[in-house]
Motif scaffolding. Sequence first.
Motif, PDB file in Angstrom:
ATOM      1  N   ARG A 211      11.471 -21.489 -15.595  1.00  0.00           N
ATOM      2  CA  ARG A 211      12.974 -21.790 -15.447  1.00  0.00           C
ATOM      3  C   ARG A 211      13.370 -20.446 -14.635  1.00  0.00           C
ATOM      4  O   ARG A 211      14.439 -20.376 -14.126  1.00  0.00           O
ATOM      5  CB  ARG A 211      13.235 -21.610 -17.055  1.00  0.00           C
TER       6      ARG A 211
ATOM      7  N   GLN B 297      19.375 -22.786 -23.482  1.00  0.00           N
ATOM      8  CA  GLN B 297      19.240 -24.024 -23.225  1.00  0.00           C
ATOM      9  C   GLN B 297      18.214 -24.862 -23.541  1.00  0.00           C
ATOM     10  O   GLN B 297      18.041 -26.026 -23.996  1.00  0.00           O
ATOM     11  CB  GLN B 297      19.945 -24.506 -21.889  1.00  0.00           C
TER      12      GLN B 297
ATOM     13  N   GLN C  87      15.566 -20.779 -11.377  1.00  0.00           N
ATOM     14  CA  GLN C  87      16.993 -20.213 -11.286  1.00  0.00           C
ATOM     15  C   GLN C  87      17.077 -19.285 -10.196  1.00  0.00           C
ATOM     16  O   GLN C  87      18.250 -19.121  -9.756  1.00  0.00           O
ATOM     17  CB  GLN C  87      17.410 -19.530 -12.583  1.00  0.00           C
TER      18      GLN C  87
ATOM     19  N   THR D  34      20.972 -20.162 -19.532  1.00  0.00           N
ATOM     20  CA  THR D  34      20.302 -21.350 -18.823  1.00  0.00           C
ATOM     21  C   THR D  34      18.765 -20.958 -18.786  1.00  0.00           C
ATOM     22  O   THR D  34      17.989 -22.025 -18.619  1.00  0.00           O
ATOM     23  CB  THR D  34      20.763 -21.318 -17.171  1.00  0.00           C
TER      24      THR D  34
ATOM     25  N   SER E 148      24.836 -15.300 -18.136  1.00  0.00           N
ATOM     26  CA  SER E 148      24.838 -16.746 -17.839  1.00  0.00           C
ATOM     27  C   SER E 148      23.167 -16.837 -17.868  1.00  0.00           C
ATOM     28  O   SER E 148      22.914 -18.328 -18.179  1.00  0.00           O
ATOM     29  CB  SER E 148      25.482 -17.187 -16.604  1.00  0.00           C
TER      30      SER E 148
END
Length: 250
Positions: free
Chosen positions: A245, A224, A249, A220, A216
């Motif tokens: 990022r 993405q 996260q 992300t 995941s």
Amino acid sequence: DDDKLSLCYLVMDGTGAPMLPRECADRAGKDGNRARTREVKIGCFFTQSGLDLTTGDPIQDPGSVTYISTFEPAATFGTQAKAEYLRRNFDQIRQPIVLGDGAHWIWNIANTHFPHATQIVDYFHAREHLADLTKLLTPTLSDPAAFEQHLIDHLDLGHTAAIAAAIDQLNLPELAPDLVKPATTEVGYFTGNHQRMQYTDFKANRYYIGSGPVESACNTIVKQRAKRAGMHWTITGLDPVLAIRTLHQS
């Protein structure tokens, strides 16, 4: 509470980011041509101290997830992973677990920096390898679906030697000699990861057996943002974007 779980996880994976040609100079791709991507290695850290009350499945402790990411080679990534492990005080948790697919660099890091951790191969990657093995052997099988289920039953019990024995019983050297080498490679994935595939024991201990949390994160943190249509990056351009990022996260 002596019955309360006290587990910490490091889940590792890598994903490619599309690069400008000059960033891939002298790097060979998997098909023998010039590489078009550079690998971003990602580590996902979290703790587990409870189970889902409805299903009994393991669940992450809320707010416990942090990540690291880098374009650096595995040795440097391993040093960074150990630093984050210590920053999180995971060395104070009684049961560390390293989760990943069958990539050698993951287990080299685990053996070097986390020798006391339980190592687990992602169950779903293992199932994919069984599907690939069955597809490879289909010309020699009367019922491929039943054969694959037979192998899955062995995998679920951690009986990797039984998987190898099932392939030996097909007598490939006589029936399909051209399949011997690729089948041996696939079987080696299971026998070489025997201790990392004891899924019955892992489930009994209420461990995660899937690397979904880091997959995941690959999506992300990297895909993405960096793998949209027409995008090609430089290391110096993408690295700070991924750092932001990763921090966001965590």
